[in-house]
Design a protein around this motif. Structure first.
Motif, PDB file in Angstrom:
ATOM      1  N   ILE A   1       0.840  -1.195   0.000  1.00 54.65           N
ATOM      2  CA  ILE A   1       0.000   0.000   0.000  1.00 54.65           C
ATOM      3  C   ILE A   1       0.878   1.249   0.000  1.00 54.65           C
ATOM      4  O   ILE A   1       1.879   1.322   0.719  1.00 54.65           O
ATOM      5  N   VAL A   2       0.479   2.234  -0.804  1.00 52.92           N
ATOM      6  CA  VAL A   2       1.114   3.552  -0.819  1.00 52.92           C
ATOM      7  C   VAL A   2       0.050   4.587  -0.509  1.00 52.92           C
ATOM      8  O   VAL A   2      -0.993   4.633  -1.170  1.00 52.92           O
ATOM      9  N   PHE A   3       0.300   5.411   0.509  1.00 52.72           N
ATOM     10  CA  PHE A   3      -0.576   6.541   0.816  1.00 52.72           C
ATOM     11  C   PHE A   3       0.117   7.816   0.343  1.00 52.72           C
ATOM     12  O   PHE A   3       1.231   8.121   0.778  1.00 52.72           O
ATOM     13  N   VAL A   4      -0.558   8.556  -0.536  1.00 55.88           N
ATOM     14  CA  VAL A   4      -0.006   9.810  -1.051  1.00 55.88           C
ATOM     15  C   VAL A   4      -0.800  10.947  -0.418  1.00 55.88           C
ATOM     16  O   VAL A   4      -1.984  11.132  -0.712  1.00 55.88           O
ATOM     17  N   CYS A   5      -0.131  11.695   0.456  1.00 54.68           N
ATOM     18  CA  CYS A   5      -0.800  12.716   1.272  1.00 54.68           C
ATOM     19  C   CYS A   5      -0.271  14.096   0.914  1.00 54.68           C
ATOM     20  O   CYS A   5       0.336  14.786   1.751  1.00 54.68           O
ATOM     21  N   LEU A   6      -0.485  14.505  -0.314  1.00 56.76           N
ATOM     22  CA  LEU A   6       0.058  15.765  -0.813  1.00 56.76           C
ATOM     23  C   LEU A   6      -1.018  16.776  -1.174  1.00 56.76           C
ATOM     24  O   LEU A   6      -0.695  17.902  -1.534  1.00 56.76           O
ATOM     25  N   GLY A   7      -2.282  16.388  -1.116  1.00 57.32           N
ATOM     26  CA  GLY A   7      -3.358  17.276  -1.518  1.00 57.32           C
ATOM     27  C   GLY A   7      -3.572  17.249  -3.019  1.00 57.32           C
ATOM     28  O   GLY A   7      -2.667  16.940  -3.796  1.00 57.32           O
ATOM     29  N   MET A   8      -4.796  17.562  -3.406  1.00 61.91           N
ATOM     30  CA  MET A   8      -5.129  17.642  -4.832  1.00 61.91           C
ATOM     31  C   MET A   8      -4.635  18.992  -5.377  1.00 61.91           C
ATOM     32  O   MET A   8      -4.788  20.014  -4.720  1.00 61.91           O
ATOM     33  N   PRO A   9      -4.017  19.024  -6.587  1.00 63.65           N
ATOM     34  CA  PRO A   9      -3.886  17.943  -7.568  1.00 63.65           C
ATOM     35  C   PRO A   9      -2.542  17.234  -7.557  1.00 63.65           C
ATOM     36  O   PRO A   9      -2.325  16.321  -8.345  1.00 63.65           O
ATOM     37  N   LYS A  10      -1.603  17.655  -6.671  1.00 65.20           N
ATOM     38  CA  LYS A  10      -0.262  17.075  -6.727  1.00 65.20           C
ATOM     39  C   LYS A  10      -0.287  15.566  -6.550  1.00 65.20           C
ATOM     40  O   LYS A  10       0.424  14.823  -7.254  1.00 65.20           O
ATOM     41  N   GLN A  11      -1.066  15.084  -5.590  1.00 62.78           N
ATOM     42  CA  GLN A  11      -1.046  13.647  -5.320  1.00 62.78           C
ATOM     43  C   GLN A  11      -1.578  12.846  -6.502  1.00 62.78           C
ATOM     44  O   GLN A  11      -1.027  11.794  -6.861  1.00 62.78           O
ATOM     45  N   GLU A  12      -2.636  13.325  -7.137  1.00 65.78           N
ATOM     46  CA  GLU A  12      -3.176  12.628  -8.300  1.00 65.78           C
ATOM     47  C   GLU A  12      -2.236  12.724  -9.497  1.00 65.78           C
ATOM     48  O   GLU A  12      -2.064  11.741 -10.235  1.00 65.78           O
ATOM     49  N   ARG A  13      -1.643  13.882  -9.694  1.00 69.83           N
ATOM     50  CA  ARG A  13      -0.697  14.027 -10.802  1.00 69.83           C
ATOM     51  C   ARG A  13       0.440  13.035 -10.655  1.00 69.83           C
ATOM     52  O   ARG A  13       0.856  12.394 -11.623  1.00 69.83           O
ATOM     53  N   TRP A  14       0.962  12.917  -9.438  1.00 66.98           N
ATOM     54  CA  TRP A  14       2.073  11.984  -9.215  1.00 66.98           C
ATOM     55  C   TRP A  14       1.611  10.545  -9.427  1.00 66.98           C
ATOM     56  O   TRP A  14       2.278   9.759 -10.123  1.00 66.98           O
ATOM     57  N   ALA A  15       0.483  10.175  -8.840  1.00 67.11           N
ATOM     58  CA  ALA A  15       0.018   8.790  -8.906  1.00 67.11           C
ATOM     59  C   ALA A  15      -0.232   8.335 -10.340  1.00 67.11           C
ATOM     60  O   ALA A  15       0.195   7.245 -10.745  1.00 67.11           O
ATOM     61  N   PHE A  16      -0.894   9.160 -11.109  1.00 65.18           N
ATOM     62  CA  PHE A  16      -1.202   8.767 -12.482  1.00 65.18           C
ATOM     63  C   PHE A  16       0.041   8.780 -13.370  1.00 65.18           C
ATOM     64  O   PHE A  16       0.159   7.966 -14.288  1.00 65.18           O
ATOM     65  N   ALA A  17       0.966   9.691 -13.109  1.00 63.20           N
ATOM     66  CA  ALA A  17       2.167   9.775 -13.934  1.00 63.20           C
ATOM     67  C   ALA A  17       3.042   8.533 -13.797  1.00 63.20           C
ATOM     68  O   ALA A  17       3.658   8.078 -14.760  1.00 63.20           O
ATOM     69  N   TRP A  18       3.108   7.960 -12.582  1.00 63.92           N
ATOM     70  CA  TRP A  18       4.036   6.867 -12.312  1.00 63.92           C
ATOM     71  C   TRP A  18       3.360   5.517 -12.112  1.00 63.92           C
ATOM     72  O   TRP A  18       4.037   4.518 -11.858  1.00 63.92           O
ATOM     73  N   GLN A  19       2.060   5.458 -12.230  1.00 62.49           N
ATOM     74  CA  GLN A  19       1.306   4.243 -11.909  1.00 62.49           C
ATOM     75  C   GLN A  19       1.893   2.985 -12.538  1.00 62.49           C
ATOM     76  O   GLN A  19       2.074   1.967 -11.861  1.00 62.49           O
ATOM     77  N   GLN A  20       2.177   3.044 -13.810  1.00 60.95           N
ATOM     78  CA  GLN A  20       2.626   1.841 -14.519  1.00 60.95           C
ATOM     79  C   GLN A  20       4.062   1.446 -14.181  1.00 60.95           C
ATOM     80  O   GLN A  20       4.513   0.363 -14.550  1.00 60.95           O
ATOM     81  N   GLN A  21       4.788   2.323 -13.462  1.00 62.14           N
ATOM     82  CA  GLN A  21       6.176   2.028 -13.108  1.00 62.14           C
ATOM     83  C   GLN A  21       6.348   1.672 -11.634  1.00 62.14           C
ATOM     84  O   GLN A  21       7.477   1.485 -11.174  1.00 62.14           O
ATOM     85  N   LEU A  22       5.262   1.582 -10.888  1.00 60.42           N
ATOM     86  CA  LEU A  22       5.346   1.355  -9.449  1.00 60.42           C
ATOM     87  C   LEU A  22       5.238  -0.134  -9.107  1.00 60.42           C
ATOM     88  O   LEU A  22       4.318  -0.812  -9.562  1.00 60.42           O
ATOM     89  N   ASP A  23       6.178  -0.608  -8.290  1.00 54.71           N
ATOM     90  CA  ASP A  23       6.135  -1.981  -7.796  1.00 54.71           C
ATOM     91  C   ASP A  23       5.365  -1.978  -6.474  1.00 54.71           C
ATOM     92  O   ASP A  23       5.930  -2.117  -5.387  1.00 54.71           O
ATOM     93  N   ALA A  24       4.063  -1.768  -6.582  1.00 47.44           N
ATOM     94  CA  ALA A  24       3.169  -1.688  -5.433  1.00 47.44           C
ATOM     95  C   ALA A  24       1.790  -2.134  -5.889  1.00 47.44           C
ATOM     96  O   ALA A  24       1.517  -2.224  -7.088  1.00 47.44           O
ATOM     97  N   SER A  25       0.906  -2.398  -4.916  1.00 42.97           N
ATOM     98  CA  SER A  25      -0.435  -2.867  -5.262  1.00 42.97           C
ATOM     99  C   SER A  25      -1.465  -1.755  -5.286  1.00 42.97           C
ATOM    100  O   SER A  25      -2.228  -1.629  -6.243  1.00 42.97           O
ATOM    101  N   LEU A  26      -1.512  -0.937  -4.222  1.00 43.95           N
ATOM    102  CA  LEU A  26      -2.518   0.112  -4.098  1.00 43.95           C
ATOM    103  C   LEU A  26      -1.837   1.461  -3.907  1.00 43.95           C
ATOM    104  O   LEU A  26      -0.885   1.575  -3.132  1.00 43.95           O
ATOM    105  N   VAL A  27      -2.338   2.472  -4.576  1.00 46.23           N
ATOM    106  CA  VAL A  27      -1.884   3.851  -4.379  1.00 46.23           C
ATOM    107  C   VAL A  27      -3.119   4.682  -4.054  1.00 46.23           C
ATOM    108  O   VAL A  27      -3.984   4.885  -4.908  1.00 46.23           O
TER     109      VAL A  27
END
Length: 277
Positions: free
Chosen positions: A183-209
């Motif tokens: 699990i990854v919790f991204v606690c940066l506020g919108m829109p930074k957290q969503e921008r980061w999550a979607f930009a790197w989603q396919q490169q992350l060795d994790a299950s949930l963001v």
């Protein structure tokens, strides 16, 4: 919308259906129509199974829905492509009922943080948290150890100038891939957290963001949530506004008032849809 215009968005990934929640269309989003307990259990099962690639979870509230109206089309489309979208806020639930597409209850990022962190603590599942202020690392680690003992933690507190696509965004990705968390919790506020999550989603060795904003502060007891009766009555926004008026007045007064217009537009669409049958 502050910060979104500079976003270099990848194409929205195909929706992943390892956990198939029913959804209802609301405000241009497919929002999962599930109860909280069911959601938390299913998401933790997904993380326990080591699902890859990462699933991105967003929890839109009234503020998010209004801000999406001002966002560039590519960001809005990417947000819509999140793997799981849960309604964070009673006004969204009330709107769903008024529109004849009822959600059973709200599923907040703050509640998901607590439920999933507790289960990760019990299972010894690695968790990464991105958020907090630089210089707070030692204090935050101590708080996590106290509240969620046994949870292997990777913590990254980026600067206030965090660029989701810049050096710190890459560092966050690299730390995750070294730890390989469930699990990854991204606690940066919108829109930074969503921008980061979607930009790197396919490169992350994790299950949930999970993009969960200020949830860490509540989960660690640094900020108090509204009493349960206020949460159920849909007054948590008032509690937060009263607690931090200088920081949150624009969110709850200015942008909150625009939600009435969004709801009116949805009601008109409903009426036209029924008239055209």
């Amino acid at each position: 919308m502050e910060g979104i215009s500079a976003m270099q968005t990848q194409a929205a990934p195909a929706r992943l259906n390892a956990t198939a929640f029913p959804t209802v269309p609301l405000f241009g989003l497919d929002i999962c129509a599930v109860r909280f307990d069911e959601t938390a259990d299913a998401l933790f099962a997904c993380a326990s199974a080591g699902a890859r690639p990462a699933r991105v979870i967003v929890t839109p509230n009234v503020d998010h829905l209004v801000r999406l109206q001002d966002a560039p089309a590519e960001f809005t489309e990417t947000y819509r492509g999140a793997d799981y979208i849960f309604a964070d806020g009673m006004p969204v639930v009330w709107a769903s009922r008024l529109l004849g597409r009822p959600l059973p209850e709200r599923v907040t990022g703050a509640d998901l943080f607590v439920a999933l962190a507790q289960q990760a603590s019990q299972a010894g599942m690695p968790v990464t948290v991105i958020g907090g202020m630089p210089g707070q690392e030692e204090m935050l680690r101590a708080a996590f150890t106290r509240v969620y003992p046994g949870m292997p933690l990777e913590l990254f507190c980026p600067s206030m100038q965090f660029d989701p696509l810049g050096a710190e965004g890459i560092e966050a990705r690299n730390r995750i891939n070294r730890q390989r968390p469930g699990i990854v919790f991204v606690c940066l506020g919108m829109p930074k957290q969503e921008r980061w999550a979607f930009a790197w989603q396919q490169q992350l060795d994790a299950s949930l963001v999970l993009c969960v904003g200020a949830a860490m502060d509540f989960a660690l007891g640094f900020k108090r949530r509204a009493p349960l009766w206020m949460q159920k009555a849909g007054l948590e926004w008032f509690w937060r506004l009263a607690s931090e008026p200088h920081r949150l007045w624009r969110r709850y007064i200015m942008r909150g008032s625009r939600f009435v217009g969004l709801l009116a537009r949805e009601l008109r669409k409903n009426h036209k849809g029924k008239a055209g049958r």
